[in-house]
Design an enzyme around this catalytic site. Sequence first.
Site, PDB file in Angstrom:
ATOM      1  N   GLU A   1       0.828  -1.211   0.000  1.00 11.72           N
ATOM      2  CA  GLU A   1       0.000   0.000   0.000  1.00 11.72           C
ATOM      3  C   GLU A   1       0.861   1.260   0.000  1.00 11.72           C
ATOM      4  O   GLU A   1       0.569   2.214  -0.698  1.00 11.72           O
ATOM      5  CB  GLU A   1      -0.948  -0.002   1.208  1.00 11.72           C
ATOM      6  CG  GLU A   1      -2.123  -0.945   1.056  1.00 11.72           C
ATOM      7  CD  GLU A   1      -2.982  -0.646  -0.158  1.00 11.72           C
ATOM      8  OE1 GLU A   1      -3.074   0.525  -0.567  1.00 11.72           O
ATOM      9  OE2 GLU A   1      -3.546  -1.593  -0.730  1.00 11.72           O
TER      10      GLU A   1
ATOM     11  N   TYR B   1      -7.225   6.093   4.018  1.00 11.66           N
ATOM     12  CA  TYR B   1      -7.260   5.135   2.911  1.00 11.66           C
ATOM     13  C   TYR B   1      -6.411   3.904   3.237  1.00 11.66           C
ATOM     14  O   TYR B   1      -6.869   2.762   3.134  1.00 11.66           O
ATOM     15  CB  TYR B   1      -6.777   5.776   1.587  1.00 11.66           C
ATOM     16  CG  TYR B   1      -6.374   4.699   0.626  1.00 11.66           C
ATOM     17  CD1 TYR B   1      -7.354   3.965  -0.034  1.00 11.66           C
ATOM     18  CD2 TYR B   1      -5.040   4.327   0.468  1.00 11.66           C
ATOM     19  CE1 TYR B   1      -7.010   2.891  -0.851  1.00 11.66           C
ATOM     20  CE2 TYR B   1      -4.684   3.266  -0.337  1.00 11.66           C
ATOM     21  CZ  TYR B   1      -5.669   2.557  -1.000  1.00 11.66           C
ATOM     22  OH  TYR B   1      -5.329   1.498  -1.777  1.00 11.66           O
TER      23      TYR B   1
ATOM     24  N   ASP C   1      -9.660   5.661  -2.328  1.00 12.15           N
ATOM     25  CA  ASP C   1      -8.564   6.397  -2.964  1.00 12.15           C
ATOM     26  C   ASP C   1      -9.122   7.111  -4.202  1.00 12.15           C
ATOM     27  O   ASP C   1     -10.340   7.146  -4.421  1.00 12.15           O
ATOM     28  CB  ASP C   1      -7.408   5.448  -3.317  1.00 12.15           C
ATOM     29  CG  ASP C   1      -7.786   4.447  -4.406  1.00 12.15           C
ATOM     30  OD1 ASP C   1      -8.980   4.387  -4.796  1.00 12.15           O
ATOM     31  OD2 ASP C   1      -6.887   3.738  -4.887  1.00 12.15           O
TER      32      ASP C   1
END
Length: 367
Positions: free
Chosen positions: A38, A119, A137
């Site tokens: 991520e 997020y 996102d």
Amino acid sequence: MSTPSDPLALELLDWYRPHARMLPWRSDPRPYYVLLSELMCQQTRVETALPYFERFIARWPTLEDFARAEEDQVVLEWAGLGYYSRARNLLKAARAAVERGGIPHDPEQLRALPGIGPYTAGAIASIAFGIAEPAVDGNVERVLSRVDGRQEDPKSPAGAAALYERAKGLLEGVPAGDLNQALMELGARVCTPRNPNCAACPWAGSCVAEASGSPQDLPNKKKKAPPTVIRAVAGIWSQQGAVLCGQRPPGLLGGMWEPISAACEGDPATTLSAAFLEKTGLKVKVGQRLGEVLHIFSHRRLTLEVYEIRGASGVPSALSDYEAVDWVDAAQPHVALSTLARKTLALAQPQQPELQWLAAEVDDDAC
Ligand code: SF4
């Protein structure tokens, strides 16, 4: 598991399962892999991040191994991926997680880790732990704005809150990690910003934006201010395949190494001579112009004119602006060079063939 409240969620999952890209953090979504992926994929394409991910897990197989890494080594491995504060935050987050006994499940506790926003917390909680937390996102903002025909700016407080609730509703009764990743995948591969491929979209029959005939007009975003334009000069002084570089202070590209450079408003050669003297104590002769590098940071557009340095007198040392000054070996750099530095050095390649390795490593996708 309760009955899904929204049939769109099931349609999306039916599409996602045969279309999902096989990625190592999908086939093995252990929390450490999800955290790494991520942070690496923020503002970076998956294809670009993938080899970095593979290198990181080969070098630091577990969260505990990674938490023990030296920051310089992490930044060096990150070189070329851009947005270097992410590398430092990743390390801080890993260390904080290890201290508290592992990566937390709870989105609120995840958000308390350095560099983890709503997020990323939602992505880790849902993908690694199956918790029904949205991960909104830019891709998800776009897809949900279009399918519902939402007119509000997704970045406005009201728009963001509405999208969060909408995404949360889609998670009811379905595997949260899969659904969140399906939304991201749809946005990345089908519902793209300029040319959404509605013919290939599982939501085409229900999409308000598609029915309008101009889906690319959504979401409605506030216009960004134009980027600041900066002009600068850099000098390449090389000896036996090594180039004199300076290490940037904290801030933009902080800690990264680059050929000696300076902002320039007047004559480039005069500016460069003065910069070498002020920053390194060297008196230099500025030679031919090697070319120009254009580089876009998130909000700045840089034009960097690059010159060869033909001769210098004095012993280089870091006098101002740089944390350190050193020769960077061309064959085996021992420090982290930013993509901008690599582009700059690559300009010297035709005149200085020993620098060819740099041209091969330049990656225009990351800034
Ligand atoms: S139908 Fe088109 S605009 Fe609507 S979500 Fe799908 S790709 Fe996006």
